[in-house]
Design an enzyme around this catalytic site. Structure first.
Site, mmCIF file in Angstrom:
data_model
loop_
_atom_site.group_PDB
_atom_site.id
_atom_site.type_symbol
_atom_site.label_atom_id
_atom_site.label_comp_id
_atom_site.label_asym_id
_atom_site.label_seq_id
_atom_site.Cartn_x
_atom_site.Cartn_y
_atom_site.Cartn_z
ATOM 1 N N TYR A 126 3.132 11.173 -66.148
ATOM 2 C CA TYR A 126 4.404 11.129 -65.426
ATOM 3 C C TYR A 126 4.940 12.555 -65.350
ATOM 4 O O TYR A 126 5.157 13.183 -66.378
ATOM 5 C CB TYR A 126 5.409 10.240 -66.156
ATOM 6 C CG TYR A 126 5.303 8.775 -65.839
ATOM 7 C CD1 TYR A 126 6.194 8.159 -64.957
ATOM 8 C CD2 TYR A 126 4.305 7.988 -66.409
ATOM 9 C CE1 TYR A 126 6.105 6.808 -64.664
ATOM 10 C CE2 TYR A 126 4.204 6.642 -66.129
ATOM 11 C CZ TYR A 126 5.112 6.055 -65.253
ATOM 12 O OH TYR A 126 5.016 4.716 -64.963
ATOM 13 N N HIS A 181 6.673 -5.065 -57.073
ATOM 14 C CA HIS A 181 5.890 -4.125 -57.894
ATOM 15 C C HIS A 181 5.450 -4.728 -59.219
ATOM 16 O O HIS A 181 6.265 -5.149 -60.042
ATOM 17 C CB HIS A 181 6.720 -2.866 -58.177
ATOM 18 C CG HIS A 181 5.999 -1.827 -58.971
ATOM 19 N ND1 HIS A 181 4.920 -1.109 -58.478
ATOM 20 C CD2 HIS A 181 6.173 -1.379 -60.240
ATOM 21 C CE1 HIS A 181 4.484 -0.268 -59.402
ATOM 22 N NE2 HIS A 181 5.228 -0.420 -60.485
#
Length: 528
Positions: free
Chosen positions: A68, A254
């Site tokens: 990330y 999602h």
């Protein structure tokens, strides 16, 4: 739907006779939305301005499968308010398969420290050394995910970019997925935003609904269908939505790798309405915003549920909620207007519910690693070991029932990164549904109709049935019998900042590392 295609580089020689073979390099299959397209078919208007948000040369760590990366950007110089009306991914050639998602957030802090970060190349997100001011960036502006080509807003709405009343700094979070742990991968992908000085009627916003990504979201192994639910409770909508409600015009569903079905449910005055959006054939590799054919109205007091069905038959140990691709999520991003102050409307199973689902009555205070105190047959077993060794085949149905009917913690996050006042210590329950939703027999009367097909795993759980009579949010009687003070027990609760990596490549140790990043406040467990 899943579309198969094949083509040839030349036109057929005539109207009759055999067609030439297309060859192995001119065929394929991909998922598409035929009726809920994102609107990108229209060319970019020449009067639009663009703003490119690109990462610098980010090197993916060769021995990790997930990265990330967070980078701060500053709003371009604008003299007055503009509307963002379209965005597209900027994918470095050859790197598309490493890109899992890109999310752009508003930053609430406009101080000098963020200005310094603009000049910096960014850093790994959610680490101990991440500057605290990064956590002021929490309101979603753009959500792009794998398979998407971007999104074009409807003509009546645009996302506000206001140099006077709005934020001046934004954070772009990029989730890189490198399951094969390829070395020497450098990337400079990002997002291109299109904006205009011609303001539209409504300011648009993004609202996230679902389960907060956390280890308390547990998916048992070797099951054809596991149902998880994330709630946006009626108290959240009642106190944050205008009297006329909001209009949802696009939805992004999602999950990660084992998600098979997702839908966004809507309950109003104990009646379940038709789903706002649903996908019974969810494709992880095609996460595109669905532009609804007709905006869906959400009113104050409505209860929304993000419902996900997973197939864990290919996994031999539990899957936890978390940030990495091997972990799971259950989230629905909705684009809507007019814009409100509510940013994330999530929920999280309460710790009593989680422990009850695992047959645990009490934990030992102050123990590290976390130890079980009772029942006697589990005494001195670690919570970690209980999760790994639990007989899921025998106890799965009980687990599903407990997690569905047990209490959960609502998380009504506002744009200023504060919880909605009055909900900080609130525990909620599944809402009363006296009138369940029933599938219509005709496609003319519903905004969503399930296509006719053979039944697949999970259908029985997606029919939106009712619940125990008298069970609702904030009720005093529940499965944990909170009225029995003599059965109240004290335990040490804990939270995990990021879930363990349980689902590594086949043959790995798959060790559970729940002891990492433990937080040990005191809490009360009500046990029946």
């Amino acid at each position: 739907m899943r579309m198969m295609f094949a083509y040839h580089s030349e036109e057929p020689a005539g109207a009759t006779g055999p067609l030439p073979s297309h060859g192995i390099d001119r065929r394929g299959a991909r998922s598409v939305y035929l009726l809920e397209r994102s609107g990108l078919e229209q060319p970019v208007s020449p009067d639009l301005l663009s703003w490119d948000l690109r990462n610098p040369a980010v090197t993916l760590p060769p021995r990790e499968d997930t990265l990330y990366w967070c980078k701060i950007f500053k709003l371009p110089t604008l003299r007055r308010k503009h509307h963002m009306v379209r965005y597209e991914p900027l994918l470095q050639p050859g790197n598309r398969h490493y890109m899992h998602h890109v999310i752009v957030y508003e930053c609430d802090d406009n101080g000098a420290e963020l200005e310094k970060q603009v000049r910096d190349g960014g850093q790994v997100c959610y680490q101990a050394n991440m500057p605290a001011l990064f956590f002021s960036c929490n309101n979603v502006v753009v959500a792009w995910a794998i398979g998407s080509e971007g999104f074009s807003f409807p003509p009546e709405a645009g996302y506000p970019l206001d140099p006077d009343a709005g934020p001046k700094y934004y954070m772009m979070e990029t989730h890189y997925n490198n399951p094969s742990q390829d070395a020497d991968v450098t990337d400079s992908s990002g997002i291109r935003l299109y904006y205009s000085a011609n303001l539209r009627r409504y300011d648009a916003g993004v609202l996230s609904v679902g389960l907060d990504p956390n280890w308390r979201h547990i998916i048992p192994p070797e099951q054809p269908q596991v149902v998880s639910e994330g709630h946006c409770i009626s108290q959240c909508t009642r106190h944050t939505l205008p009297s006329q409600g909001i209009s949802l015009f696009a939805v992004l569903l999602h999950t990660h790798l084992i998600g098979r079905k997702v839908r966004l449910r809507q309950i109003r005055d104990e009646e379940e309405l038709s789903p706002i959006a649903a996908d019974n054939n969810y494709d992880f590799s095609y996460q595109e915003y669905r532009r609804l054919q007709k905006p869906a109205k959400v009113l104050p007091g409505d209860h929304l549920i993000a419902e996900c069905v997973y197939n864990s038959e290919g996994r031999s140990t539990i899957t936890l909620g978390g940030l990495t691709t091997r972990e799971e999520m259950c989230l629905v991003y909705v684009l809507y207007y007019p814009r409100i102050e509510l940013s994330l409307c999530h929920s999280l199973p309460s710790l009593p519910t989680v422990l009850h689902s695992l047959g645990i009555q009490e934990l030992r205070q102050g123990s590290s690693p976390v130890m079980i105190k009772s029942p006697p047959e589990l005494a001195d077993m670690t919570l970690e070991n209980r999760l790994v060794s639990y007989d899921w085949e025998k106890n799965f149905q009980s687990f599903q029932e407990t997690t569905h009917r047990g209490s959960f913690k609502p998380l009504c996050w506002m744009k200023k990164h504060t919880l909605l006042p009055g909900t900080e210590d609130f525990e909620a329950f599944y809402p009363n549904v006296s009138k369940p939703y029933k599938e219509p027999s005709s496609c003319h009367s519903s905004r969503w109709k399930k296509p006719r097909r053979r039944k697949k795993p999970g259908d029985d759980n997606m029919d939106g049935g009712g619940d125990r009579e008298g069970e609702g949010e904030g009720q005093s009687q529940n499965i944990l019998d909170v009225e029995s003070e003599d059965r109240t027990k004290v335990y040490s609760s804990f939270g995990v900042h990021e879930s363990s990596r349980l689902n590594a490549a086949p043959g790995s140790a798959r060790a559970v590392r729940l002891a990492a990043a433990l937080v040990l406040p005191t809490a009360i467990l009500f046990w029946s």
